[in-house]
Design an enzyme around this catalytic site. Structure first.
Site, mmCIF file in Angstrom:
data_model
loop_
_atom_site.group_PDB
_atom_site.id
_atom_site.type_symbol
_atom_site.label_atom_id
_atom_site.label_comp_id
_atom_site.label_asym_id
_atom_site.label_seq_id
_atom_site.Cartn_x
_atom_site.Cartn_y
_atom_site.Cartn_z
ATOM 1 C CB CYS A 102 4.237 2.669 9.471
ATOM 2 S SG CYS A 102 3.458 1.616 8.241
ATOM 3 N N GLY A 159 0.778 -1.025 0.067
ATOM 4 C CA GLY A 159 0.011 0.230 0.138
ATOM 5 C C GLY A 159 1.174 1.606 -0.314
ATOM 6 C CB SER A 192 -1.904 -2.995 1.831
ATOM 7 O OG SER A 192 -0.864 -3.995 2.319
ATOM 8 C CB ALA A 193 -3.041 -8.281 0.402
ATOM 9 C CG HIS A 194 -0.822 -6.792 5.328
ATOM 10 N ND1 HIS A 194 -0.379 -6.044 6.132
ATOM 11 C CD2 HIS A 194 -0.065 -5.563 4.279
ATOM 12 C CE1 HIS A 194 0.222 -5.266 6.895
ATOM 13 N NE2 HIS A 194 0.196 -4.721 5.511
ATOM 14 C CD GLN A 223 -5.673 0.402 8.461
ATOM 15 O OE1 GLN A 223 -6.607 -0.231 9.049
ATOM 16 N NE2 GLN A 223 -4.610 -0.008 8.943
ATOM 17 C CB THR A 229 10.043 -11.314 -11.962
ATOM 18 O OG1 THR A 229 10.630 -10.517 -13.051
ATOM 19 C CG2 THR A 229 9.338 -12.155 -12.145
ATOM 20 C CG ASN A 280 -3.209 4.555 10.069
ATOM 21 O OD1 ASN A 280 -4.172 6.223 9.454
ATOM 22 N ND2 ASN A 280 -2.462 4.494 10.770
#
Length: 395
Positions: free
Chosen positions: A327, A73, A201-203, A181, A239, A153
């Site tokens: 963060c 993200g 963001s996937a996590h 979020q 990649t 967040n």
């Protein structure tokens, strides 16, 4: 004796659901080909990316060609902000954001400011909300980008993104939202919102770490972010993280298909926590808008204590929570978000963020409240500020 662990920091990260891991597994083992290769293994990887792109677009209300996969993200935020700023600098060099953005937005904006761009930081009210009239007033002829986060967040406040985006659109200004979020917690449709760019963001919604996404509305002028290959339509070289891309799409599908039930569960836990804390612990405030907030986000400020001490003592009782953004967890400074909503330093330092997930229970909430009550009381007994406060109130 096995240590009791209660995880309530889902805004920082979530685990990977078994179904998501299962979808990823083949692309880590058997189907490991490079998507740029033309033989079978490469074609299978490329096919998986194309399917994941279409699925991601579907749930966001976008077109597959508007979806770009990133490494996080934070990368998506950086790309959106720098990409728009550099691509449109001939039009102007003025950017608008808010005072409560994640550092993934604030730091790229500050980087651009040092390069000669001008930045306006919109204030928020005591609940963390932006006044749309303030945005309208801040837009200038040389404004090229507005970047406002969808949901905060730290305090969970949800912004009136559709209204803010409409103001930007009427003024001919590109609108980006950091929805890291929001995605997976509330329903988000980019077309309904009328936004130009969105980061995710996937996590944050039971997908893997190390994979994110940037939605870019067709027609938006955006510089490429990384060079060195033709991946992501020559905009983001490197990649592709095939297993991560597949995992994110699978997690997003599960999130949207179970969203109402998930939200009801989180709201129930949050309501129970808030009511019990206010019933049992004095000198506490709930940060963020009480109603217009993420369903699983609860942020308290306890007077007369240090949030870091509270976190460490809760950790000893098996409770994994936070004081705000992961963060900035190493910083000793009070949260810029809490200061922006008007909290003084001494109260901002006493914050606790609890963010629930699908496996949390009401019994865990009750245990958390017991531990918070006991720990806050213990810390206050050691606080000279609290002692002075009590003495003055008695006299």
């Amino acid at each position: 004796m096995e240590r009791k662990l209660i995880y309530v920091d889902h805004a920082a990260t979530t685990y990977i659901k078994p179904e998501v891991l299962g979808a990823m597994q083949p692309y880590l083992t058997e189907l490991f080909g490079n998507p740029s290769s033309i033989y079978y293994l490469g074609r299978e990887s490329k096919k998986a990316i194309d399917e994941a792109r279409s699925q991601t677009a579907y749930f966001l209300g976008a077109h597959p060609q508007e979806i770009y996969f990133t490494g996080s993200g934070t990368e998506a935020d950086n790309w959106a902000i720098k990409g728009v700023a550099y691509a449109n600098r001939k039009k102007g060099k003025h950017i608008i954001t808010s005072a409560i953005e994640h550092h993934a937005v604030l730091e790229p904006v500050e980087f651009l400011r040092k390069e000669g761009f001008e930045v306006t930081y919109l204030p928020v009210d005591e609940n963390g909300l932006i006044n749309p009239a303030e945005l309208e007033k801040a837009i200038r002829p040389d404004t090229t980008l507005v970047s406002i986060m969808y949901a905060n967040n730290e305090i969970g406040t949800i912004q009136p993104i559709k209204e803010l985006a409409e103001i930007a659109r009427k003024k001919g200004v590109i609108f980006h939202t950091d929805a890291v979020q929001a995605i997976g917690n509330i329903s988000v449709n980019v077309k309904d919102l009328g936004i130009d760019l969105l980061s995710m963001s996937a996590h944050k919604f039971y997908g893997p770490k190390g994979i994110g996404c940037l939605y870019v509305r067709k027609g938006v002028k955006l510089d490429g972010f990384m060079h060195g290959g033709a991946q992501e339509r020559k905009k983001r070289a490197g990649t592709e993280n095939v297993s991560g891309i597949v995992g994110m799409a699978a997690a997003l599908k599960m999130a949207y298909e179970n969203l109402d039930e998930y939200n009801e569960h989180l709201k129930k836990l949050s309501k129970r926590l808030i009511e019990k804390v206010f019933d049992r612990i004095p000198y506490v405030r709930l940060n963020g808008d009480r109603d217009n907030r993420l369903p699983g986000n609860v942020n308290f400020s306890f007077e007369f204590i240090e949030g870091e001490s509270l976190l460490l003592m809760l950790d000893m009782k098996g409770i994994q929570a936070s004081s705000g953004s992961a963060c900035t967890s190493g910083s000793l400074d009070p949260s810029h978000v809490l200061l922006a909503i008007g909290l003084p330093h001494e109260i901002a330092h006493g914050s606790l963020r609890i963010t629930f997930g699908e496996k949390n229970t009401e019994e865990e909430v009750d245990y958390i409240v017991d531990c918070i009550e006991e720990t806050v009381e213990k810390l206050r007994q050691m606080s000279p500020l609290y002692e002075d406060f009590i003495r003055k109130n008695k006299s």
